[in-house]
Design an enzyme around this catalytic site. Structure first.
Site, PDB file in Angstrom:
ATOM      1  N   THR A 132       0.826  -1.218   0.000  1.00  0.00           N
ATOM      2  CA  THR A 132       0.000   0.000   0.000  1.00  0.00           C
ATOM      3  C   THR A 132       0.859   1.265   0.000  1.00  0.00           C
ATOM      4  O   THR A 132       2.010   1.240   0.453  1.00  0.00           O
ATOM      5  CB  THR A 132      -0.888  -0.018   1.274  1.00  0.00           C
ATOM      6  OG1 THR A 132      -1.435   1.275   1.484  1.00  0.00           O
ATOM      7  CG2 THR A 132      -0.099  -0.385   2.519  1.00  0.00           C
ATOM      8  N   ASP A 133       0.264   2.361  -0.453  1.00  0.00           N
ATOM      9  CA  ASP A 133       0.966   3.653  -0.379  1.00  0.00           C
ATOM     10  C   ASP A 133       1.051   4.160   1.067  1.00  0.00           C
ATOM     11  O   ASP A 133       1.825   5.065   1.360  1.00  0.00           O
ATOM     12  CB  ASP A 133       0.288   4.707  -1.271  1.00  0.00           C
ATOM     13  CG  ASP A 133      -1.164   5.010  -0.921  1.00  0.00           C
ATOM     14  OD1 ASP A 133      -1.729   4.354  -0.014  1.00  0.00           O
ATOM     15  OD2 ASP A 133      -1.758   5.918  -1.555  1.00  0.00           O
ATOM     16  N   GLU A 134       0.241   3.559   1.967  1.00  0.00           N
ATOM     17  CA  GLU A 134       0.200   4.069   3.342  1.00  0.00           C
ATOM     18  C   GLU A 134       1.523   3.859   4.078  1.00  0.00           C
ATOM     19  O   GLU A 134       1.780   4.511   5.085  1.00  0.00           O
ATOM     20  CB  GLU A 134      -0.962   3.433   4.115  1.00  0.00           C
ATOM     21  CG  GLU A 134      -2.270   3.684   3.392  1.00  0.00           C
ATOM     22  CD  GLU A 134      -3.522   3.385   4.199  1.00  0.00           C
ATOM     23  OE1 GLU A 134      -3.471   3.414   5.436  1.00  0.00           O
ATOM     24  OE2 GLU A 134      -4.556   3.132   3.569  1.00  0.00           O
ATOM     25  N   TYR A 158      -1.814  -0.475  11.055  1.00  0.00           N
ATOM     26  CA  TYR A 158      -1.930  -1.155   9.750  1.00  0.00           C
ATOM     27  C   TYR A 158      -0.719  -0.844   8.871  1.00  0.00           C
ATOM     28  O   TYR A 158      -0.041  -1.753   8.375  1.00  0.00           O
ATOM     29  CB  TYR A 158      -3.222  -0.719   9.042  1.00  0.00           C
ATOM     30  CG  TYR A 158      -3.241  -1.052   7.566  1.00  0.00           C
ATOM     31  CD1 TYR A 158      -3.236  -2.379   7.121  1.00  0.00           C
ATOM     32  CD2 TYR A 158      -3.237  -0.046   6.585  1.00  0.00           C
ATOM     33  CE1 TYR A 158      -3.237  -2.688   5.769  1.00  0.00           C
ATOM     34  CE2 TYR A 158      -3.235  -0.343   5.239  1.00  0.00           C
ATOM     35  CZ  TYR A 158      -3.236  -1.661   4.825  1.00  0.00           C
ATOM     36  OH  TYR A 158      -3.225  -1.968   3.487  1.00  0.00           O
ATOM     37  N   LYS A 162       2.298  -3.268   7.395  1.00  0.00           N
ATOM     38  CA  LYS A 162       2.561  -3.441   5.961  1.00  0.00           C
ATOM     39  C   LYS A 162       4.000  -3.008   5.643  1.00  0.00           C
ATOM     40  O   LYS A 162       4.682  -3.627   4.826  1.00  0.00           O
ATOM     41  CB  LYS A 162       1.565  -2.646   5.113  1.00  0.00           C
ATOM     42  CG  LYS A 162       0.150  -3.182   5.127  1.00  0.00           C
ATOM     43  CD  LYS A 162      -0.006  -4.582   4.529  1.00  0.00           C
ATOM     44  CE  LYS A 162       0.187  -4.623   3.035  1.00  0.00           C
ATOM     45  NZ  LYS A 162      -0.171  -5.959   2.470  1.00  0.00           N
TER      46      LYS A 162
HETATM   47  P1  NAD Z   1      -9.432  -7.499   2.391  1.00  0.00           P
HETATM   48  O1  NAD Z   1      -9.380  -7.219   3.847  1.00  0.00           O
HETATM   49  O2  NAD Z   1     -10.704  -7.242   1.634  1.00  0.00           O
HETATM   50  O3  NAD Z   1      -9.054  -9.029   2.114  1.00  0.00           O
HETATM   51  C1  NAD Z   1      -8.030  -9.682   2.808  1.00  0.00           C
HETATM   52  C2  NAD Z   1      -8.190 -11.179   2.599  1.00  0.00           C
HETATM   53  O4  NAD Z   1      -7.118 -11.847   3.281  1.00  0.00           O
HETATM   54  C3  NAD Z   1      -9.498 -11.739   3.172  1.00  0.00           C
HETATM   55  O5  NAD Z   1     -10.113 -12.601   2.242  1.00  0.00           O
HETATM   56  C4  NAD Z   1      -9.060 -12.506   4.422  1.00  0.00           C
HETATM   57  O6  NAD Z   1      -9.884 -13.599   4.722  1.00  0.00           O
HETATM   58  C5  NAD Z   1      -7.654 -12.934   4.019  1.00  0.00           C
HETATM   59  N1  NAD Z   1      -6.780 -13.178   5.184  1.00  0.00           N
HETATM   60  C6  NAD Z   1      -6.620 -12.377   6.270  1.00  0.00           C
HETATM   61  N2  NAD Z   1      -5.761 -12.939   7.138  1.00  0.00           N
HETATM   62  C7  NAD Z   1      -5.351 -14.107   6.567  1.00  0.00           C
HETATM   63  C8  NAD Z   1      -4.444 -15.131   6.977  1.00  0.00           C
HETATM   64  N3  NAD Z   1      -3.791 -15.059   8.138  1.00  0.00           N
HETATM   65  N4  NAD Z   1      -4.253 -16.188   6.150  1.00  0.00           N
HETATM   66  C9  NAD Z   1      -4.917 -16.268   4.967  1.00  0.00           C
HETATM   67  N5  NAD Z   1      -5.792 -15.342   4.543  1.00  0.00           N
HETATM   68  C10 NAD Z   1      -6.003 -14.266   5.338  1.00  0.00           C
HETATM   69  O7  NAD Z   1      -8.220  -6.677   1.767  1.00  0.00           O
HETATM   70  P2  NAD Z   1      -8.072  -6.023   0.322  1.00  0.00           P
HETATM   71  O8  NAD Z   1      -8.632  -4.658   0.370  1.00  0.00           O
HETATM   72  O9  NAD Z   1      -8.533  -6.977  -0.703  1.00  0.00           O
HETATM   73  O10 NAD Z   1      -6.486  -5.876   0.258  1.00  0.00           O
HETATM   74  C11 NAD Z   1      -5.676  -6.926  -0.269  1.00  0.00           C
HETATM   75  C12 NAD Z   1      -4.220  -6.510  -0.183  1.00  0.00           C
HETATM   76  O11 NAD Z   1      -4.016  -5.290  -0.892  1.00  0.00           O
HETATM   77  C13 NAD Z   1      -3.743  -6.260   1.252  1.00  0.00           C
HETATM   78  O12 NAD Z   1      -2.442  -6.772   1.379  1.00  0.00           O
HETATM   79  C14 NAD Z   1      -3.754  -4.744   1.377  1.00  0.00           C
HETATM   80  O13 NAD Z   1      -2.775  -4.311   2.295  1.00  0.00           O
HETATM   81  C15 NAD Z   1      -3.402  -4.328  -0.041  1.00  0.00           C
HETATM   82  N6  NAD Z   1      -3.918  -3.018  -0.470  1.00  0.00           N
HETATM   83  C16 NAD Z   1      -5.237  -2.698  -0.311  1.00  0.00           C
HETATM   84  C17 NAD Z   1      -5.703  -1.472  -0.770  1.00  0.00           C
HETATM   85  C18 NAD Z   1      -7.160  -1.082  -0.656  1.00  0.00           C
HETATM   86  O14 NAD Z   1      -7.520   0.052  -0.970  1.00  0.00           O
HETATM   87  N7  NAD Z   1      -8.050  -1.979  -0.271  1.00  0.00           N
HETATM   88  C19 NAD Z   1      -4.823  -0.568  -1.368  1.00  0.00           C
HETATM   89  C20 NAD Z   1      -3.472  -0.929  -1.508  1.00  0.00           C
HETATM   90  C21 NAD Z   1      -3.038  -2.160  -1.065  1.00  0.00           C
HETATM   91  P1  TYD Z   2     -10.653   3.997   4.435  1.00  0.00           P
HETATM   92  O1  TYD Z   2     -11.635   3.565   3.385  1.00  0.00           O
HETATM   93  O2  TYD Z   2     -10.757   3.385   5.798  1.00  0.00           O
HETATM   94  O3  TYD Z   2      -9.214   3.809   3.807  1.00  0.00           O
HETATM   95  P2  TYD Z   2      -7.752   4.315   4.349  1.00  0.00           P
HETATM   96  O4  TYD Z   2      -7.874   4.741   5.761  1.00  0.00           O
HETATM   97  O5  TYD Z   2      -6.943   3.070   4.185  1.00  0.00           O
HETATM   98  O6  TYD Z   2      -7.346   5.429   3.439  1.00  0.00           O
HETATM   99  O7  TYD Z   2     -10.791   5.557   4.613  1.00  0.00           O
HETATM  100  C1  TYD Z   2     -10.598   6.441   3.511  1.00  0.00           C
HETATM  101  C2  TYD Z   2     -10.707   7.846   4.050  1.00  0.00           C
HETATM  102  O8  TYD Z   2     -12.059   8.066   4.457  1.00  0.00           O
HETATM  103  C3  TYD Z   2      -9.854   8.087   5.280  1.00  0.00           C
HETATM  104  O9  TYD Z   2      -9.335   9.430   5.207  1.00  0.00           O
HETATM  105  C4  TYD Z   2     -10.833   7.973   6.435  1.00  0.00           C
HETATM  106  C5  TYD Z   2     -12.134   8.450   5.841  1.00  0.00           C
HETATM  107  N1  TYD Z   2     -13.369   7.837   6.389  1.00  0.00           N
HETATM  108  C6  TYD Z   2     -14.412   8.652   6.860  1.00  0.00           C
HETATM  109  O10 TYD Z   2     -14.332   9.890   6.822  1.00  0.00           O
HETATM  110  N2  TYD Z   2     -15.528   8.039   7.366  1.00  0.00           N
HETATM  111  C7  TYD Z   2     -15.653   6.686   7.434  1.00  0.00           C
HETATM  112  O11 TYD Z   2     -16.695   6.188   7.944  1.00  0.00           O
HETATM  113  C8  TYD Z   2     -14.587   5.862   6.932  1.00  0.00           C
HETATM  114  C9  TYD Z   2     -14.666   4.356   6.976  1.00  0.00           C
HETATM  115  C10 TYD Z   2     -13.462   6.485   6.412  1.00  0.00           C
END
Ligand code: NAD
Ligand code: TYD
Length: 353
Positions: A132-134, A158, A162
């Site tokens: 992630t960019d975070e 988080y 990561k």
């Molecule tokens: P998500 O939370 O929707 O899915 C995570 C999945 O991992 C779930 O299906 C969960 O059951 C599985 N999981 C959790 N713990 C596990 C374990 N110990 N063993 C096996 N499986 C396990 O997450 P997502 O949004 O699909 O993100 C996927 C990846 O992409 C993550 O690594 C996250 O850090 C990264 N990412 C997400 C975003 C975003 O905006 N969602 C952006 C950049 C990077």
């Molecule tokens: P989120 O979807 O949790 O992603 P991330 O924290 O990984 O960027 O949140 C996106 C942005 O939205 C973040 O600045 C927090 C804000 N946010 C709200 O303002 N209200 C909400 O209920 C949630 C879930 C997020």
């Protein structure tokens, strides 16, 4: 064969569906099915023999060894993680276990498997770490977007977990030569996103006539990328990325949270008008997230220059598809909401009122 971890979650499920639709080789999908894992996301490939689902934990070394020996994947695409910042603030332990210990265990299993390969199989093997960019921390309004050279400065449990996993992946390449590639992507949105993240939560609440909770002043900035564009970027990095390199992935689309929520309300006003008036009436300001990062922005020029990837969707096209998907898949939303999600919502928002 490829091994995907976390393929029942939001991005992993989109990746598996796109991969198989594009004619990719069979997938072993290892997922623990935590609250975020949902097999309904994979319902359309339930009868597809190219998809082998295994319920299990990436911390389980014996299981990993067994799966690698049996399926001999040519690549591991590592999505599995605890992924929600707010949850990491309430309960960080699981983030350390899955994101740090889990990635470590997977790297060790991959190293043992890859070490025993020979010739082309060894040369072509890849471990792709989805991050992630975070991990880069927070930007001031006028700062340049994150490049791959930006130091890791994580601020939440988080992002710290990561960042730790990114460092492990880097070290396993540097020390052992494991052919890893890492992607650092901005905020995704699209089908199957769990309604605890900003966009699906706002849509679900609006449709239920509930408040739309804006943390703080709503002016925090995120870069937003449509999930299938992220999946395409991962395929490009897997196919053409250089081992040991990291690639930033982003949508060239910085927006404040308030802008996002206004747009969602306007789209719903157009597509599902509410007799009670504009959905904007539901916007409510709530207590800010502790340590809330102010701004993320991604410089995605490297992946474009070196691998020819650019997002295909604009935010306007991607968000319209996302809202339409949500309206057409209310059963999916209802099923998710009837599970553990309800308890989580109570816990998270009760403390903010
Ligand atoms: P998500 O939370 O929707 O899915 C995570 C999945 O991992 C779930 O299906 C969960 O059951 C599985 N999981 C959790 N713990 C596990 C374990 N110990 N063993 C096996 N499986 C396990 O997450 P997502 O949004 O699909 O993100 C996927 C990846 O992409 C993550 O690594 C996250 O850090 C990264 N990412 C997400 C975003 C975003 O905006 N969602 C952006 C950049 C990077
Ligand atoms: P989120 O979807 O949790 O992603 P991330 O924290 O990984 O960027 O949140 C996106 C942005 O939205 C973040 O600045 C927090 C804000 N946010 C709200 O303002 N209200 C909400 O209920 C949630 C879930 C997020």
């Amino acid at each position: 064969m490829i091994l995907v971890t976390g393929g029942a979650g939001f991005i992993g499920a989109n990746f598996v569906l796109d991969w198989l639709a594009a004619g990719g080789e069979p997938v072993v999908n290892l997922d623990k099915l935590t609250y975020a894992g949902n097999l309904e996301n994979l319902a359309s490939i339930a009868d597809d023999g190219r998809h082998v689902f295994v319920r299990g934990d990436i911390c389980d070394r014996a299981l990993l060894d067994r799966l690698l020996a049996e399926h001999k994947p040519r690549a591991i695409i590592h999505f599995a993680a605890e992924s929600h910042v707010d949850r990491s603030i309430h309960a960080p332990a699981e983030f350390m276990r899955t994101n740090v210990e889990g990635t470590f265990t997977l790297l060790e299993a991959a190293r043992a498997f890859w070490g025993a390969l020979e010739g082309e199989a060894k040369q072509n093997f890849r471990f792709l770490h989805v991050s992630t960019d975070e991990v880069y921390g927070s930007l001031a309004p006028d700062d340049a977007p994150f490049t791959e050279q930006h130091p890791h400065q994580p601020n939440s449990p988080y992002s710290a977990s990561k960042a730790a996993s990114d460092h492990l992946v880097r070290a396993w390449h540097h020390t052992y030569g494991l052919p890893v590639v890492t992607t650092n992507c901005s905020n995704n949105y699209g089908a199957f996103q769990f309604p605890e993240k900003l966009i699906p939560l706002m849509l679900a609440n609006a449709l239920a006539g509930k408040p739309l909770p804006i943390y703080g002043d709503g002016l925090n900035v995120r870069d937003w990328l449509y999930v299938t564009d992220h999946c395409a970027a991962i395929r490009a990095v897997l196919a053409r990325g250089t081992p040991g390199e990291t690639y930033n992935v982003g949508g060239w689309n910085e927006m404040t949270n308030l802008e996002i929520v206004h747009l969602l309300c306007d789209l719903l006003d157009e597509l599902r008008p509410d007799a009670a008036g504009s959905y904007r009436r539901l916007i409510t300001y709530v207590k800010d997230r502790p340590g809330h990062d102010r701004r993320y922005a991604i410089d995605a020029r490297k992946i474009e220059r070196e691998l020819g990837w650019r997002p295909a969707e604009t935010f306007a096209t991607g968000i319209r598809k996302t809202v339409a998907w949500t309206l057409e898949n209310q059963a999916w939303v209802r099923h998710v909401q009837s599970g553990e999600y309800r308890q989580w919502v109570t816990k998270n928002y009760a403390e903010r009122t």
